[in-house]
Structure formats: structure tokens, C-alpha cells
Design a protein around this motif. Structure first.
Motif, PDB file in Angstrom:
ATOM      1  N   LEU A 120       4.466  67.201  59.398  1.00  0.00           N
ATOM      2  CA  LEU A 120       5.431  67.243  58.309  1.00  0.00           C
ATOM      3  C   LEU A 120       6.782  66.911  59.348  1.00  0.00           C
ATOM      4  CD1 LEU A 120       6.619  67.159  55.538  1.00  0.00           C
ATOM      5  CD2 LEU A 120       6.788  69.904  56.079  1.00  0.00           C
ATOM      6  N   GLN A 121       7.031  67.533  60.114  1.00  0.00           N
ATOM      7  CA  GLN A 121       8.436  67.481  60.944  1.00  0.00           C
ATOM      8  C   GLN A 121       8.444  65.911  61.544  1.00  0.00           C
ATOM      9  OE1 GLN A 121       7.986  70.759  63.487  1.00  0.00           O
ATOM     10  NE2 GLN A 121       9.250  72.165  62.188  1.00  0.00           N
ATOM     11  N   LYS A 122       7.408  65.456  62.277  1.00  0.00           N
ATOM     12  CA  LYS A 122       7.254  64.269  62.777  1.00  0.00           C
ATOM     13  C   LYS A 122       7.765  63.093  61.771  1.00  0.00           C
ATOM     14  CE  LYS A 122       4.304  61.027  65.438  1.00  0.00           C
ATOM     15  NZ  LYS A 122       2.927  60.703  65.999  1.00  0.00           N
ATOM     16  N   VAL A 123       7.102  63.139  60.485  1.00  0.00           N
ATOM     17  CA  VAL A 123       7.433  62.162  59.682  1.00  0.00           C
ATOM     18  C   VAL A 123       8.822  62.311  59.096  1.00  0.00           C
ATOM     19  CG1 VAL A 123       6.832  61.693  57.190  1.00  0.00           C
ATOM     20  CG2 VAL A 123       5.091  62.220  58.830  1.00  0.00           C
ATOM     21  N   SER A 124       9.188  63.579  59.033  1.00  0.00           N
ATOM     22  CA  SER A 124      10.727  63.803  58.647  1.00  0.00           C
ATOM     23  C   SER A 124      11.627  63.047  59.571  1.00  0.00           C
ATOM     24  CB  SER A 124      10.976  65.291  58.552  1.00  0.00           C
ATOM     25  OG  SER A 124      12.302  65.388  58.098  1.00  0.00           O
ATOM     26  N   ILE A 125      11.382  63.364  60.822  1.00  0.00           N
ATOM     27  CA  ILE A 125      12.207  62.578  61.904  1.00  0.00           C
ATOM     28  C   ILE A 125      11.963  61.165  61.670  1.00  0.00           C
ATOM     29  CG2 ILE A 125      12.338  62.278  64.517  1.00  0.00           C
ATOM     30  CD1 ILE A 125      11.386  65.188  64.943  1.00  0.00           C
ATOM     31  N   GLY A 126      10.976  60.455  61.609  1.00  0.00           N
ATOM     32  CA  GLY A 126      10.758  59.113  61.194  1.00  0.00           C
ATOM     33  C   GLY A 126      11.479  58.616  60.249  1.00  0.00           C
ATOM     34  N   LEU A 127      11.604  59.373  59.049  1.00  0.00           N
ATOM     35  CA  LEU A 127      12.375  59.104  57.835  1.00  0.00           C
ATOM     36  C   LEU A 127      14.023  59.246  58.082  1.00  0.00           C
ATOM     37  CD1 LEU A 127      10.293  60.497  55.184  1.00  0.00           C
ATOM     38  CD2 LEU A 127      10.816  58.178  55.287  1.00  0.00           C
ATOM     39  N   GLN A 128      14.321  60.014  59.107  1.00  0.00           N
ATOM     40  CA  GLN A 128      15.874  60.046  59.428  1.00  0.00           C
ATOM     41  C   GLN A 128      16.243  58.937  60.224  1.00  0.00           C
ATOM     42  OE1 GLN A 128      17.181  63.713  61.519  1.00  0.00           O
ATOM     43  NE2 GLN A 128      15.105  64.883  60.553  1.00  0.00           N
ATOM     44  N   ASP A 129      15.110  58.236  60.855  1.00  0.00           N
ATOM     45  CA  ASP A 129      15.654  56.991  61.544  1.00  0.00           C
ATOM     46  C   ASP A 129      15.729  55.886  60.541  1.00  0.00           C
ATOM     47  OD1 ASP A 129      15.140  58.216  64.047  1.00  0.00           O
ATOM     48  OD2 ASP A 129      12.886  57.411  64.334  1.00  0.00           O
ATOM     49  N   PHE A 130      14.950  56.048  59.361  1.00  0.00           N
ATOM     50  CA  PHE A 130      15.122  54.912  58.342  1.00  0.00           C
ATOM     51  C   PHE A 130      16.494  55.160  57.745  1.00  0.00           C
ATOM     52  CE2 PHE A 130      15.157  53.979  53.925  1.00  0.00           C
ATOM     53  CZ  PHE A 130      14.429  52.564  53.827  1.00  0.00           C
ATOM     54  N   LEU A 131      16.918  56.345  57.658  1.00  0.00           N
ATOM     55  CA  LEU A 131      18.331  56.689  57.041  1.00  0.00           C
ATOM     56  C   LEU A 131      19.295  55.922  57.943  1.00  0.00           C
ATOM     57  CD1 LEU A 131      17.868  60.385  55.524  1.00  0.00           C
ATOM     58  CD2 LEU A 131      17.274  58.186  54.334  1.00  0.00           C
ATOM     59  N   PHE A 132      19.267  56.524  58.925  1.00  0.00           N
ATOM     60  CA  PHE A 132      20.587  55.884  59.855  1.00  0.00           C
ATOM     61  C   PHE A 132      20.586  54.346  60.118  1.00  0.00           C
ATOM     62  CE2 PHE A 132      20.440  60.690  60.958  1.00  0.00           C
ATOM     63  CZ  PHE A 132      21.884  60.763  60.939  1.00  0.00           C
ATOM     64  N   ALA A 133      19.187  53.796  60.105  1.00  0.00           N
ATOM     65  CA  ALA A 133      18.959  52.638  60.089  1.00  0.00           C
ATOM     66  C   ALA A 133      19.859  51.785  58.908  1.00  0.00           C
ATOM     67  CB  ALA A 133      17.563  51.868  60.154  1.00  0.00           C
ATOM     68  N   ALA A 134      19.570  52.438  57.900  1.00  0.00           N
ATOM     69  CA  ALA A 134      20.099  51.959  56.496  1.00  0.00           C
ATOM     70  C   ALA A 134      21.643  51.979  56.548  1.00  0.00           C
ATOM     71  CB  ALA A 134      19.638  52.727  55.245  1.00  0.00           C
ATOM     72  N   LEU A 135      22.311  52.917  57.006  1.00  0.00           N
ATOM     73  CA  LEU A 135      23.597  53.154  57.243  1.00  0.00           C
ATOM     74  C   LEU A 135      24.213  52.120  58.238  1.00  0.00           C
ATOM     75  CD1 LEU A 135      24.179  57.066  57.466  1.00  0.00           C
ATOM     76  CD2 LEU A 135      24.731  55.622  55.577  1.00  0.00           C
ATOM     77  N   GLN A 136      23.445  51.737  59.154  1.00  0.00           N
ATOM     78  CA  GLN A 136      23.970  50.933  60.136  1.00  0.00           C
ATOM     79  C   GLN A 136      23.751  49.470  59.604  1.00  0.00           C
ATOM     80  OE1 GLN A 136      21.832  51.114  63.963  1.00  0.00           O
ATOM     81  NE2 GLN A 136      23.102  49.562  64.826  1.00  0.00           N
ATOM     82  N   GLU A 137      22.867  48.868  58.845  1.00  0.00           N
ATOM     83  CA  GLU A 137      22.382  47.641  58.659  1.00  0.00           C
ATOM     84  C   GLU A 137      22.864  47.347  57.179  1.00  0.00           C
ATOM     85  OE1 GLU A 137      18.530  46.623  59.566  1.00  0.00           O
ATOM     86  OE2 GLU A 137      18.444  47.996  61.427  1.00  0.00           O
ATOM     87  N   GLY A 153       8.755  65.630  47.778  1.00  0.00           N
ATOM     88  CA  GLY A 153       9.861  66.361  47.329  1.00  0.00           C
ATOM     89  C   GLY A 153      10.334  67.279  48.585  1.00  0.00           C
ATOM     90  N   THR A 154       9.267  67.735  49.255  1.00  0.00           N
ATOM     91  CA  THR A 154       9.553  68.502  50.366  1.00  0.00           C
ATOM     92  C   THR A 154      10.089  67.394  51.679  1.00  0.00           C
ATOM     93  OG1 THR A 154       7.169  69.780  50.001  1.00  0.00           O
ATOM     94  CG2 THR A 154       8.202  69.756  52.561  1.00  0.00           C
ATOM     95  N   LEU A 155       9.804  66.455  51.546  1.00  0.00           N
ATOM     96  CA  LEU A 155      10.730  65.696  52.598  1.00  0.00           C
ATOM     97  C   LEU A 155      11.944  65.519  52.334  1.00  0.00           C
ATOM     98  CD1 LEU A 155       7.665  63.027  53.343  1.00  0.00           C
ATOM     99  CD2 LEU A 155       8.494  64.612  55.025  1.00  0.00           C
ATOM    100  N   ALA A 156      12.243  65.284  51.179  1.00  0.00           N
ATOM    101  CA  ALA A 156      13.673  64.897  50.382  1.00  0.00           C
ATOM    102  C   ALA A 156      14.263  66.431  50.890  1.00  0.00           C
ATOM    103  CB  ALA A 156      13.638  64.656  49.283  1.00  0.00           C
ATOM    104  N   THR A 157      13.991  67.440  50.522  1.00  0.00           N
ATOM    105  CA  THR A 157      14.568  68.755  51.081  1.00  0.00           C
ATOM    106  C   THR A 157      14.758  68.642  52.594  1.00  0.00           C
ATOM    107  OG1 THR A 157      13.742  69.812  48.971  1.00  0.00           O
ATOM    108  CG2 THR A 157      14.481  70.950  50.862  1.00  0.00           C
ATOM    109  N   ALA A 158      13.927  68.455  53.103  1.00  0.00           N
ATOM    110  CA  ALA A 158      13.976  68.299  54.716  1.00  0.00           C
ATOM    111  C   ALA A 158      15.057  67.337  55.394  1.00  0.00           C
ATOM    112  CB  ALA A 158      12.733  68.052  55.496  1.00  0.00           C
ATOM    113  N   LEU A 159      15.159  66.440  54.605  1.00  0.00           N
ATOM    114  CA  LEU A 159      15.832  65.370  54.805  1.00  0.00           C
ATOM    115  C   LEU A 159      17.540  65.866  54.627  1.00  0.00           C
ATOM    116  CD1 LEU A 159      14.218  62.104  54.046  1.00  0.00           C
ATOM    117  CD2 LEU A 159      15.022  62.866  56.263  1.00  0.00           C
TER     118      LEU A 159
END
Length: 253
Positions: A120-137, A153-159
Motif C-alpha cells: 500500500l505504501q509503495k503504491v501511495s508513493i507511486g501515486l505521489q509521483d503522478f500528482l507532482f508530475a501533473a503539477l509540473q506538466e 478511498g484508502t489511497l486518497a486519504t493517504a495522499l
């Protein structure tokens, strides 16, 4: 909240809401649909390591600076159901859906249902990369709004908890949480709301309740709501429960 009353309000105003906007990519494939789509046909677009779908609401210009909503689906095979949920959304916004990987049953998911905490933590970190890429691009107005449907929903709360520099609001319509995955303090002011199914076990409800108590004690703007709703998420529930929250915050800086 009286769900029936809210539904009446939403559907009574639906006919007056704006159009569907521009579809830019879908099912991980670029598209040019005659409405300003910018797909090139050169393969699946990615933000970070994630294939994604993208569209704008209210016929907003895809090149403009827009409030941006990232939606995490619930083991879906694509993004069509989520597009339907936004049909008539009355504020201009960009919607991004990271599509996950193809797993059992040829459906895309972010994580297997029985995955352990480390996964779960690994996927959450990967999705953080997606978020920062969205902000950049992308031209994003302010920070991102994240919505997690069903198990995501668990991942959304983690983010919301761990990616406060990228996220300003995190809404989880489903999922659960636990105290072991709560940071010591917020990075930024983030509004976190999680709707927990009352049909889940008492131990899950108790664990999630304790997690949210810990969040608030550590300074997070977090609220847990427990109630009955069916999964997969329906368009009606999405509009009735989530639209008012999104419309309230979609124009924030």
C-alpha cells in the motif's frame, strides 16, 4: 444527511448545468474528438509512470490554468463511468484518472485487495509521483483535489496525509484507514474527508475511527463519516455526496 432530499436537489438542477467539456485521452489512449482533444495517436500518454485519462468540464480550454481533480477509480477497466459522474459538473476543471495496472479479470487496479501495508505504501508513493508530475506538466490552479472511489478511498486519504504539498483536498468515498499510517504532523493545510461503509466490520470501523482521532490530535483537518452506500460508486451518490464538496472547493487557490 438525508440522502433522498439531496438527490432531489441534484437532479432538479441537472438540466441547467453546463456541457461535458473536452475529452483529451481515454483508457490510456490519446484521442482527438473534434472538441479540442490533443491526442497524437503515438501511444498511451503517461504522467510519471502511470497511464491516465484526462478531460475538462464545462468545455474549459485544455490549455488554460484550471483547478484539477485527480480521481482514483475502484478496480475499473477504464474511465467511462467516471466521466459519466462528471456529466453536468458546473465548474470549469481538469479531471485526471491514473488508470493503474491490468490485473486479475483484465481490470485495472492500483493494488490487489489483500495487499499488505508495505505494498500500500509503495503504491501511495507511486501515486505521489503522478500528482507532482501533473503539477509540473499541466497548468494547475493551486494544489490538486484527490477523490478516491471504493477501495481506493484508502489511497486518497493517504495522499491527503502524505502529499500535502501537492494536495489541498482529499475525499475518500470508501476504503478504511489505521493509526500506523498517520504522519506526525501535516505538511500543509489539507481538507480530508472519508466516507466509511457502515457494513464493514466493527474492528475496521473502530480502527478507522481511531486513525481519524489521531489525525485531528496531530493537527490534520480530517473528518470521518460512517454511513450506508453501495459499491461500486453510483453516479447518483457521487453527485449527491461529493459534488457539493467539490464545487465548494474547486475554485480555491
Amino acid at each position: 444527511m438525508a440522502l433522498g432530499k439531496v438527490l432531489v436537489t441534484v437532479f432538479a438542477t441537472a438540466a441547467t448545468l453546463a456541457g461535458a467539456g473536452y475529452l483529451i485521452s481515454t483508457f490510456g489512449q490519446p484521442t482527438s474528438n473534434g472538441n479540442g482533444g490533443t491526442g497524437t495517436g503515438n501511444g498511451p500518454p503517461k504522467l510519471g509512470s502511470w497511464e491516465f485519462a484526462e478531460w475538462t468540464t464545462t468545455a474549459a480550454d485544455p490549455a488554460a490554468e484550471l483547478p484539477t481533480i485527480v480521481v482514483l477509480h475502484d478496480s475499473d477497466s477504464g474511465d467511462a463511468d467516471i466521466r459519466a459522474m462528471f456529466a453536468g459538473f458546473e465548474s470549469p476543471a481538469r479531471v485526471l484518472v491514473p488508470l493503474g495496472t491490468v490485473g486479475s479479470g483484465q481490470k485495472r487496479s492500483y493494488i490487489e485487495p489483500q495487499a499488505d501495508l508495505m505494498t500500500l505504501q509503495k503504491v501511495s508513493i507511486g501515486l505521489q509521483d503522478f500528482l507532482f508530475a501533473a503539477l509540473q506538466e499541466r497548468k494547475v490552479k493551486g494544489r490538486l483535489i484527490v477523490v478516491g472511489l471504493g477501495s481506493s478511498g484508502t489511497l486518497a486519504t493517504a495522499l491527503g496525509l502524505f502529499a500535502g504539498l501537492a494536495v489541498r483536498q482529499a475525499y475518500a468515498l470508501g476504503g478504511s484507514y489505521n493509526t500506523s499510517s498517520v504522519p506526525l504532523a501535516p505538511q500543509a493545510d489539507v481538507k480530508i474527508r472519508q466516507w466509511l461503509q457502515s457494513v464493514l466490520s466493527k474492528s475496521t470501523q473502530d480502527a478507522t475511527t481511531e486513525a481519524f482521532k489521531l489525525m485531528t490530535s496531530r493537527g490534520f483537518n480530517a473528518e470521518l463519516l460512517i454511513g450506508d452506500f453501495d459499491l461500486p460508486i453510483t453516479t447518483a451518490l457521487f453527485k449527491a455526496w461529493l459534488w457539493p464538496e467539490l464545487l465548494q472547493g474547486v475554485g480555491e487557490a
